[in-house]
Scaffold this active site. Sequence first.
Site, PDB file in Angstrom:
ATOM      1  N   ALA A  97       0.832  -1.213   0.000  1.00  0.00           N
ATOM      2  CA  ALA A  97       0.000   0.000   0.000  1.00  0.00           C
ATOM      3  C   ALA A  97       0.862   1.257   0.000  1.00  0.00           C
ATOM      4  CB  ALA A  97      -0.936  -0.014   1.204  1.00  0.00           C
ATOM      5  N   ASN A 132      -5.630   3.363  10.933  1.00  0.00           N
ATOM      6  CA  ASN A 132      -4.864   2.211  11.420  1.00  0.00           C
ATOM      7  C   ASN A 132      -4.617   2.218  12.924  1.00  0.00           C
ATOM      8  OD1 ASN A 132      -3.313   4.422  10.155  1.00  0.00           O
ATOM      9  ND2 ASN A 132      -1.557   3.422  11.109  1.00  0.00           N
ATOM     10  N   GLN A 136      -6.293  -0.826   5.602  1.00  0.00           N
ATOM     11  CA  GLN A 136      -6.882  -1.438   6.806  1.00  0.00           C
ATOM     12  C   GLN A 136      -8.339  -1.849   6.585  1.00  0.00           C
ATOM     13  OE1 GLN A 136      -5.455  -2.189   9.681  1.00  0.00           O
ATOM     14  NE2 GLN A 136      -3.484  -1.160   9.456  1.00  0.00           N
ATOM     15  N   THR A 177       9.355  -7.182 -13.075  1.00  0.00           N
ATOM     16  CA  THR A 177       8.831  -8.546 -13.197  1.00  0.00           C
ATOM     17  C   THR A 177       7.832  -8.823 -12.082  1.00  0.00           C
ATOM     18  OG1 THR A 177      10.881  -9.276 -14.188  1.00  0.00           O
ATOM     19  CG2 THR A 177       9.496 -10.990 -13.198  1.00  0.00           C
ATOM     20  N   CYS A 186       4.746   1.497  12.503  1.00  0.00           N
ATOM     21  CA  CYS A 186       5.778   2.172  11.719  1.00  0.00           C
ATOM     22  C   CYS A 186       6.459   3.266  12.526  1.00  0.00           C
ATOM     23  CB  CYS A 186       5.169   2.774  10.456  1.00  0.00           C
ATOM     24  SG  CYS A 186       4.134   1.615   9.586  1.00  0.00           S
TER      25      CYS A 186
HETATM   26  C1  PLP Z   1      -3.579   2.819   6.525  1.00  0.00           C
HETATM   27  C2  PLP Z   1      -2.306   2.221   6.007  1.00  0.00           C
HETATM   28  N1  PLP Z   1      -1.804   2.642   4.828  1.00  0.00           N
HETATM   29  C3  PLP Z   1      -0.684   2.129   4.317  1.00  0.00           C
HETATM   30  C4  PLP Z   1       0.026   1.165   4.981  1.00  0.00           C
HETATM   31  C5  PLP Z   1       1.273   0.605   4.359  1.00  0.00           C
HETATM   32  O1  PLP Z   1       1.006  -0.634   3.792  1.00  0.00           O
HETATM   33  P1  PLP Z   1       2.171  -1.589   3.266  1.00  0.00           P
HETATM   34  O2  PLP Z   1       2.793  -2.191   4.471  1.00  0.00           O
HETATM   35  O3  PLP Z   1       1.442  -2.588   2.406  1.00  0.00           O
HETATM   36  O4  PLP Z   1       3.110  -0.758   2.474  1.00  0.00           O
HETATM   37  C6  PLP Z   1      -0.447   0.690   6.214  1.00  0.00           C
HETATM   38  C7  PLP Z   1       0.327  -0.335   6.973  1.00  0.00           C
HETATM   39  O5  PLP Z   1       0.833  -0.088   8.045  1.00  0.00           O
HETATM   40  C8  PLP Z   1      -1.634   1.226   6.736  1.00  0.00           C
HETATM   41  O6  PLP Z   1      -2.127   0.813   7.906  1.00  0.00           O
END
Ligand code: PLP
Length: 401
Positions: free
Chosen positions: A75, A155, A183, A243, A328
């Site tokens: 994402a 999140n 999410q 790829t 994160c």
């Molecule tokens: C709301 C949201 N967006 C984006 C991400 C990032 O996703 P990814 O780990 O697939 O890059 C997260 C994951 O922590 C998320 O909770």
Amino acid sequence: MSAPIYLDYAATTPADPRVVDKMMRHLGQDGVFANPASRSHMPGWLAEQAVEGARRQVADLINADPREIVWTSGATEADNLALIGFLRANRARGRHLVTSTIEHKAIIDTAIALEAEGFEVSWVAPESDGRVSPEALRRVMRPDTALVSLMAVNNELGSINDLAALSAVSHEFGARFHVDAAQASGRLALDVEAMGIDLMSLSGHKVYGPKGVGALYVRRDPDLRLEALIHGGGHERGMRSGTLPTHQIVGMGEAFELARDERERDARHVDALRQRFLDGLSECQGIHNHSPLADSVPNIVNLAFDGVDGESLLMALRGLAVSTGSACNSASVEPSYVLKGIGIPRTQALASIRFSFGRFTTADEIDRAVDEIRRALAGLRRESETLADTVPNRQTATNHR
Ligand SMILES: Cc1ncc(COP(=O)(O)O)c(C=O)c1O
């Protein structure tokens, strides 16, 4: 030492065994391992078929056409492609982006990078329940707003935005509407048609699929163009070269199909777990639930505990795998910007922990977690009372830390 009880499903989920099985069949020599872009031989065609099957599985979950799905690494990349790719390709439409102050860093940092490139960003503040109101969005919209980017589910809090209403406001001003649904997939019924969504970011690993794969839904519309961020062999209709990782993609496809079949069962299961968890803690004093009970997903519960600090509590909860704020941001000692963004005072934000449940969480795990939290709270509060009795000037001492 036994493994901790995993209550961090919002950070990532374990892959479902059915997903793992499917992935294994697309990895090794005896499986479908070829390059899906190798059109000159049968192994390549089989890999392409597998990738296209997964594209349909992902599209079906959000009521899209498979041709509207662009594979990415997750994402985060999908968010980058949506914001940077769209704004760079549509400079003539306008240079104004609207997003909120409590988006995931994948959006916030991308928007900041775009500001440095000369785009203008308006940051909408959410309501105290973590939702962005259509009225607040309307107040910042301008004739030159090219894109609005808002998340489906927060999140850290679990709050759900009213996507249909927010997309209606965006479209009224001629802007496109992007949704970070990392999410939300597998937790909400998502329908890009009914909700009027132009771009949507998806992730594999939040839905019992593998990490390292995601997708961007891009509405099929000749006026909706994206500039590629990754250049190379022109894969994914020129929007994302590289790829394709067949095993990751079939894993995500399988996970999304399972999410479609099992979403309601998962929701009932997790809803019952949340109730059990909150009931179990209801006799403890001084607990604040930052996650709204209405208009929220039941798998995320963000609690603050009076009289303890989050780090000490996290240390005391060694038997639980949980996180303070977003995973994160776990290296940071600053309170979560999401909690700050909904007006939670700093000390309370620092004493907050996110518990998140999922398909494989059991009632027994919830009961053991509740016991552990109760014990830890009682212990920490006893310690701080003793400290307060023996150090009369504790307030001053704490202020110097
Ligand atoms: C709301 C949201 N967006 C984006 C991400 C990032 O996703 P990814 O780990 O697939 O890059 C997260 C994951 O922590 C998320 O909770």
